[in-house]
Motif scaffolding. Structure first.
Motif, mmCIF file in Angstrom:
data_model
loop_
_atom_site.group_PDB
_atom_site.id
_atom_site.type_symbol
_atom_site.label_atom_id
_atom_site.label_comp_id
_atom_site.label_asym_id
_atom_site.label_seq_id
_atom_site.Cartn_x
_atom_site.Cartn_y
_atom_site.Cartn_z
ATOM 1 N N PRO A 6 25.330 -18.918 44.554
ATOM 2 C CA PRO A 6 23.875 -18.896 44.450
ATOM 3 C C PRO A 6 23.390 -19.405 43.098
ATOM 4 O O PRO A 6 23.995 -19.124 42.069
ATOM 5 C CB PRO A 6 23.514 -17.420 44.612
ATOM 6 N N ASN A 7 22.324 -20.196 43.140
ATOM 7 C CA ASN A 7 21.629 -20.632 41.934
ATOM 8 C C ASN A 7 20.356 -19.798 41.868
ATOM 9 O O ASN A 7 19.433 -20.001 42.640
ATOM 10 C CB ASN A 7 21.303 -22.123 42.005
ATOM 11 N N ILE A 8 20.329 -18.830 40.955
ATOM 12 C CA ILE A 8 19.264 -17.841 40.896
ATOM 13 C C ILE A 8 18.302 -18.220 39.776
ATOM 14 O O ILE A 8 18.710 -18.395 38.625
ATOM 15 C CB ILE A 8 19.872 -16.440 40.652
ATOM 16 N N PHE A 9 17.023 -18.344 40.123
ATOM 17 C CA PHE A 9 16.019 -18.745 39.143
ATOM 18 C C PHE A 9 15.494 -17.524 38.406
ATOM 19 O O PHE A 9 15.190 -16.503 39.017
ATOM 20 C CB PHE A 9 14.897 -19.524 39.825
ATOM 21 N N VAL A 10 15.410 -17.652 37.071
ATOM 22 C CA VAL A 10 15.045 -16.515 36.211
ATOM 23 C C VAL A 10 14.070 -16.967 35.130
ATOM 24 O O VAL A 10 13.986 -18.146 34.807
ATOM 25 C CB VAL A 10 16.298 -15.881 35.563
ATOM 26 N N THR A 11 13.380 -15.995 34.566
ATOM 27 C CA THR A 11 12.449 -16.268 33.482
ATOM 28 C C THR A 11 13.166 -16.351 32.136
ATOM 29 O O THR A 11 12.959 -17.281 31.370
ATOM 30 C CB THR A 11 11.359 -15.172 33.420
ATOM 31 N N GLN A 67 8.586 -16.676 40.730
ATOM 32 C CA GLN A 67 8.543 -15.302 40.224
ATOM 33 C C GLN A 67 9.891 -14.640 40.425
ATOM 34 O O GLN A 67 10.632 -14.982 41.339
ATOM 35 C CB GLN A 67 7.446 -14.492 40.902
ATOM 36 N N ASN A 68 10.208 -13.705 39.539
ATOM 37 C CA ASN A 68 11.473 -12.984 39.609
ATOM 38 C C ASN A 68 11.530 -12.085 40.841
ATOM 39 O O ASN A 68 10.509 -11.700 41.396
ATOM 40 C CB ASN A 68 11.662 -12.108 38.367
ATOM 41 N N GLY A 69 12.752 -11.718 41.212
ATOM 42 C CA GLY A 69 12.957 -10.767 42.304
ATOM 43 C C GLY A 69 12.647 -11.384 43.647
ATOM 44 O O GLY A 69 12.529 -12.579 43.808
ATOM 45 N N GLY A 70 12.538 -10.532 44.621
ATOM 46 C CA GLY A 70 12.195 -11.041 45.939
ATOM 47 C C GLY A 70 13.063 -10.451 47.015
ATOM 48 O O GLY A 70 13.765 -9.462 46.812
ATOM 49 N N SER A 71 13.018 -11.055 48.161
ATOM 50 C CA SER A 71 13.752 -10.546 49.318
ATOM 51 C C SER A 71 15.151 -11.151 49.357
ATOM 52 O O SER A 71 15.505 -11.900 50.253
ATOM 53 C CB SER A 71 12.986 -10.846 50.601
ATOM 54 N N LEU A 72 15.922 -10.802 48.352
ATOM 55 C CA LEU A 72 17.282 -11.305 48.235
ATOM 56 C C LEU A 72 18.180 -10.162 47.800
ATOM 57 O O LEU A 72 17.865 -9.441 46.855
ATOM 58 C CB LEU A 72 17.341 -12.432 47.186
#
Length: 125
Positions: A6-11, A67-72
């Motif tokens: 997974p490539n996870i997008f973060v702030t 935006q951070n987080g989510g349904s993952l």
């Protein structure tokens, strides 16, 4: 197909790297190699995560939420789960403590520093 990473997008990628180091992950690559990192690959055993800043996306891939987080939920198979839980429980946000599931796995869930849910599981014999 052989793997998924997974490539996870973060702030905040520095804060993310520090958080995942607490879980036993190591940085294996960054872009750029020095300076303000916008992408990092981290591994722990056979698990690989990639982290990328929202800012580095620019206008590419507009379908990705900014935006951070989510349904993952990232479901991570591990060993020595009780020992691992004891090592990290005081330094992370535990959402669900150790429990035996109806399907036989021992699991616990934490929230990472970006609001993503990580569930660690072991099929204890």
């Amino acid at each position: 197909m052989e793997t998924v990473s997974p490539n996870i997008f973060v702030t905040d990628i520095k804060q993310t790297i520090d958080f995942y180091k607490q879980l036993g992950f190591n940085v294996v690559a960054t872009v750029p190699e020095q300076g303000d990192i916008v992408w990092a690959m981290m591994t722990c055993g056979n698990v690989t995560f990639m982290f990328q800043t929202f800012d580095s996306l620019g206008n590419d891939l507009p379908v990705i939420s900014r935006q951070n987080g989510g349904s993952l939920l990232l479901y991570i198979q591990t060993t020595e789960i009780r020992k691992f839980f004891d090592q990290i429980k005081d330094n992370v946000n535990v959402v669900k403590g150790l429990e035996k599931t109806f399907y036989g796995a021992t699991e616990f869930s934490i929230e990472d520093n970006n609001g993503y849910l990580l569930t660690f599981a072991e099929d204890e014999k």
